[in-house]
Design a protein around this motif. Sequence first.
Motif, PDB file in Angstrom:
ATOM      1  N   ARG A  18      -4.203  24.787 -17.120  1.00 37.38           N
ATOM      2  CA  ARG A  18      -4.570  24.694 -15.707  1.00 37.38           C
ATOM      3  C   ARG A  18      -3.315  24.560 -14.846  1.00 37.38           C
ATOM      4  O   ARG A  18      -2.239  24.231 -15.311  1.00 37.38           O
ATOM      5  CB  ARG A  18      -5.511  23.496 -15.502  1.00 37.38           C
ATOM      6  CG  ARG A  18      -6.973  23.919 -15.328  1.00 37.38           C
ATOM      7  CD  ARG A  18      -7.908  22.734 -15.337  1.00 37.38           C
ATOM      8  NE  ARG A  18      -7.495  21.658 -14.448  1.00 37.38           N
ATOM      9  CZ  ARG A  18      -7.702  21.635 -13.129  1.00 37.38           C
ATOM     10  NH1 ARG A  18      -8.305  22.638 -12.529  1.00 37.38           N
ATOM     11  NH2 ARG A  18      -7.295  20.596 -12.399  1.00 37.38           N
ATOM     12  N   HIS A  19      -3.508  24.760 -13.515  1.00 37.21           N
ATOM     13  CA  HIS A  19      -2.338  24.899 -12.640  1.00 37.21           C
ATOM     14  C   HIS A  19      -1.411  23.686 -12.552  1.00 37.21           C
ATOM     15  O   HIS A  19      -0.227  23.871 -12.273  1.00 37.21           O
ATOM     16  CB  HIS A  19      -2.779  25.361 -11.244  1.00 37.21           C
ATOM     17  CG  HIS A  19      -3.663  24.402 -10.536  1.00 37.21           C
ATOM     18  ND1 HIS A  19      -5.017  24.343 -10.737  1.00 37.21           N
ATOM     19  CD2 HIS A  19      -3.390  23.437  -9.630  1.00 37.21           C
ATOM     20  CE1 HIS A  19      -5.534  23.407  -9.983  1.00 37.21           C
ATOM     21  NE2 HIS A  19      -4.565  22.833  -9.303  1.00 37.21           N
ATOM     22  N   PRO A  20      -1.874  22.442 -12.793  1.00 38.49           N
ATOM     23  CA  PRO A  20      -0.873  21.366 -12.762  1.00 38.49           C
ATOM     24  C   PRO A  20       0.218  21.569 -13.825  1.00 38.49           C
ATOM     25  O   PRO A  20       1.388  21.226 -13.595  1.00 38.49           O
ATOM     26  CB  PRO A  20      -1.704  20.106 -13.054  1.00 38.49           C
ATOM     27  CG  PRO A  20      -3.082  20.446 -12.572  1.00 38.49           C
ATOM     28  CD  PRO A  20      -3.241  21.898 -12.913  1.00 38.49           C
ATOM     29  N   ALA A  64      -5.188  13.631  -0.238  1.00 37.90           N
ATOM     30  CA  ALA A  64      -5.232  14.703   0.773  1.00 37.90           C
ATOM     31  C   ALA A  64      -5.944  15.922   0.184  1.00 37.90           C
ATOM     32  O   ALA A  64      -6.801  16.536   0.829  1.00 37.90           O
ATOM     33  CB  ALA A  64      -3.807  15.066   1.208  1.00 37.90           C
ATOM     34  N   ASP A  65      -5.609  16.252  -1.053  1.00 34.53           N
ATOM     35  CA  ASP A  65      -6.209  17.406  -1.729  1.00 34.53           C
ATOM     36  C   ASP A  65      -7.724  17.219  -1.873  1.00 34.53           C
ATOM     37  O   ASP A  65      -8.511  18.122  -1.573  1.00 34.53           O
ATOM     38  CB  ASP A  65      -5.547  17.555  -3.106  1.00 34.53           C
ATOM     39  CG  ASP A  65      -5.893  18.861  -3.789  1.00 34.53           C
ATOM     40  OD1 ASP A  65      -6.211  19.841  -3.085  1.00 34.53           O
ATOM     41  OD2 ASP A  65      -5.843  18.911  -5.028  1.00 34.53           O
ATOM     42  N   PHE A  66      -8.128  16.038  -2.280  1.00 31.35           N
ATOM     43  CA  PHE A  66      -9.553  15.810  -2.521  1.00 31.35           C
ATOM     44  C   PHE A  66     -10.347  15.669  -1.222  1.00 31.35           C
ATOM     45  O   PHE A  66     -11.512  16.053  -1.164  1.00 31.35           O
ATOM     46  CB  PHE A  66      -9.750  14.618  -3.475  1.00 31.35           C
ATOM     47  CG  PHE A  66      -9.608  15.048  -4.920  1.00 31.35           C
ATOM     48  CD1 PHE A  66      -8.395  15.548  -5.388  1.00 31.35           C
ATOM     49  CD2 PHE A  66     -10.678  15.012  -5.787  1.00 31.35           C
ATOM     50  CE1 PHE A  66      -8.260  15.996  -6.703  1.00 31.35           C
ATOM     51  CE2 PHE A  66     -10.547  15.462  -7.103  1.00 31.35           C
ATOM     52  CZ  PHE A  66      -9.343  15.942  -7.567  1.00 31.35           C
ATOM     53  N   ALA A 120       0.235  15.167 -11.313  1.00 31.58           N
ATOM     54  CA  ALA A 120      -0.806  14.141 -11.170  1.00 31.58           C
ATOM     55  C   ALA A 120      -1.748  14.404  -9.994  1.00 31.58           C
ATOM     56  O   ALA A 120      -2.587  13.559  -9.687  1.00 31.58           O
ATOM     57  CB  ALA A 120      -0.145  12.768 -11.010  1.00 31.58           C
ATOM     58  N   HIS A 121      -1.647  15.603  -9.344  1.00 34.33           N
ATOM     59  CA  HIS A 121      -2.437  15.769  -8.109  1.00 34.33           C
ATOM     60  C   HIS A 121      -3.931  15.947  -8.368  1.00 34.33           C
ATOM     61  O   HIS A 121      -4.752  15.592  -7.531  1.00 34.33           O
ATOM     62  CB  HIS A 121      -1.890  16.919  -7.243  1.00 34.33           C
ATOM     63  CG  HIS A 121      -2.364  18.286  -7.629  1.00 34.33           C
ATOM     64  ND1 HIS A 121      -1.748  19.037  -8.604  1.00 34.33           N
ATOM     65  CD2 HIS A 121      -3.403  19.044  -7.183  1.00 34.33           C
ATOM     66  CE1 HIS A 121      -2.375  20.204  -8.720  1.00 34.33           C
ATOM     67  NE2 HIS A 121      -3.388  20.224  -7.873  1.00 34.33           N
ATOM     68  N   ALA A 122      -4.291  16.483  -9.535  1.00 39.71           N
ATOM     69  CA  ALA A 122      -5.700  16.784  -9.805  1.00 39.71           C
ATOM     70  C   ALA A 122      -6.289  15.738 -10.764  1.00 39.71           C
ATOM     71  O   ALA A 122      -5.705  14.671 -10.970  1.00 39.71           O
ATOM     72  CB  ALA A 122      -5.807  18.197 -10.369  1.00 39.71           C
ATOM     73  N   ALA A 157       1.810  21.632  -5.098  1.00 37.03           N
ATOM     74  CA  ALA A 157       0.738  21.133  -5.978  1.00 37.03           C
ATOM     75  C   ALA A 157      -0.044  22.270  -6.641  1.00 37.03           C
ATOM     76  O   ALA A 157      -0.371  22.197  -7.825  1.00 37.03           O
ATOM     77  CB  ALA A 157      -0.198  20.225  -5.184  1.00 37.03           C
ATOM     78  N   ASP A 158      -0.350  23.316  -5.890  1.00 42.50           N
ATOM     79  CA  ASP A 158      -1.185  24.399  -6.422  1.00 42.50           C
ATOM     80  C   ASP A 158      -0.399  25.674  -6.727  1.00 42.50           C
ATOM     81  O   ASP A 158      -1.007  26.727  -6.944  1.00 42.50           O
ATOM     82  CB  ASP A 158      -2.323  24.727  -5.453  1.00 42.50           C
ATOM     83  CG  ASP A 158      -3.524  23.806  -5.653  1.00 42.50           C
ATOM     84  OD1 ASP A 158      -3.516  22.992  -6.603  1.00 42.50           O
ATOM     85  OD2 ASP A 158      -4.471  23.906  -4.853  1.00 42.50           O
ATOM     86  N   VAL A 159       0.930  25.589  -6.753  1.00 40.26           N
ATOM     87  CA  VAL A 159       1.702  26.822  -6.993  1.00 40.26           C
ATOM     88  C   VAL A 159       1.333  27.428  -8.355  1.00 40.26           C
ATOM     89  O   VAL A 159       1.339  28.662  -8.527  1.00 40.26           O
ATOM     90  CB  VAL A 159       3.232  26.563  -6.876  1.00 40.26           C
ATOM     91  CG1 VAL A 159       3.789  25.740  -8.031  1.00 40.26           C
ATOM     92  CG2 VAL A 159       4.001  27.868  -6.735  1.00 40.26           C
ATOM     93  N   GLY A 160       0.926  26.585  -9.308  1.00 39.96           N
ATOM     94  CA  GLY A 160       0.529  27.069 -10.635  1.00 39.96           C
ATOM     95  C   GLY A 160      -0.747  27.897 -10.616  1.00 39.96           C
ATOM     96  O   GLY A 160      -1.033  28.619 -11.571  1.00 39.96           O
ATOM     97  N   LYS A 161      -1.533  27.817  -9.518  1.00 40.32           N
ATOM     98  CA  LYS A 161      -2.748  28.648  -9.458  1.00 40.32           C
ATOM     99  C   LYS A 161      -2.403  30.134  -9.470  1.00 40.32           C
ATOM    100  O   LYS A 161      -3.229  30.976  -9.803  1.00 40.32           O
ATOM    101  CB  LYS A 161      -3.590  28.312  -8.221  1.00 40.32           C
ATOM    102  CG  LYS A 161      -4.438  27.071  -8.417  1.00 40.32           C
ATOM    103  CD  LYS A 161      -5.541  26.936  -7.377  1.00 40.32           C
ATOM    104  CE  LYS A 161      -6.332  25.662  -7.635  1.00 40.32           C
ATOM    105  NZ  LYS A 161      -7.326  25.377  -6.590  1.00 40.32           N
ATOM    106  N   LEU A 162      -1.177  30.449  -9.096  1.00 43.23           N
ATOM    107  CA  LEU A 162      -0.764  31.849  -9.139  1.00 43.23           C
ATOM    108  C   LEU A 162      -0.680  32.361 -10.574  1.00 43.23           C
ATOM    109  O   LEU A 162      -0.675  33.566 -10.810  1.00 43.23           O
ATOM    110  CB  LEU A 162       0.562  32.052  -8.392  1.00 43.23           C
ATOM    111  CG  LEU A 162       0.362  32.254  -6.886  1.00 43.23           C
ATOM    112  CD1 LEU A 162      -0.073  31.005  -6.175  1.00 43.23           C
ATOM    113  CD2 LEU A 162       1.594  32.827  -6.241  1.00 43.23           C
TER     114      LEU A 162
HETATM  115 FE   LIG Z   1      -4.907  21.749  -7.441  1.00 43.87          FE
END
Ligand SMILES: [Fe+2]
Length: 185
Positions: free
Chosen positions: A124-126, A168-170, A148-150, A98-103
């Motif tokens: 953004r990371h999504p 789960a993320d939120f 769709a996670h964020a 889900a957050d791999v794009g934050k890299l």
């Molecule tokens: Fe995220």
Amino acid sequence: MRDAVATLWPEIQWIENPKLREKVAQTWVKALERSPLKPDDLNRIPFTLLVPNCPITFMEHKRCVVHIARQSAEAMQEFMGRSLPINLDNVIAGAILADVGKLLEYEIGPDGKCRQSERGEALRHPFTGVALALECGIPDDICHVIAAHAAEGDLVKRSTEAYIVHHADFMAFLPFKNPKNLKAK
Ligand SMILES: [Fe+2]
């Protein structure tokens, strides 16, 4: 980089399908190769820039989300699986990615602190997460979980797996937005 990913993410081993397990690991390898961040930074930087002085690291938050998502999916399978099929591999892979794009969204500024990069402001990371995952052959239904996670995903008809990862993320994010919830130092 392979070893770094294995150390960061013991939960990759929870994925039963060996081909999917490999593609998930590959996506993280590719993200780290392209990121201004080093593997060790992920055990140091805050998981979000939206909470001032956030006390929890990127990896603590990410791994917590994967654990919550798996246990939630198992509880839902136990009590509602009769009418609500859930693909556990897709929940786990989606949560890990889900957050791999934050890299590609974050960088370390001249003050040594984490900040959003110019690319991160544009994408953004999504979005960057889906791009990385598609390149590595991750199937569309798992890319949907990333996409769709964020908050952007509120505009999408989420799959069951995407709802589980989103919540789960939120769960592991929203309590930090109320400073009264945090332990006094
Ligand atoms: Fe995220």
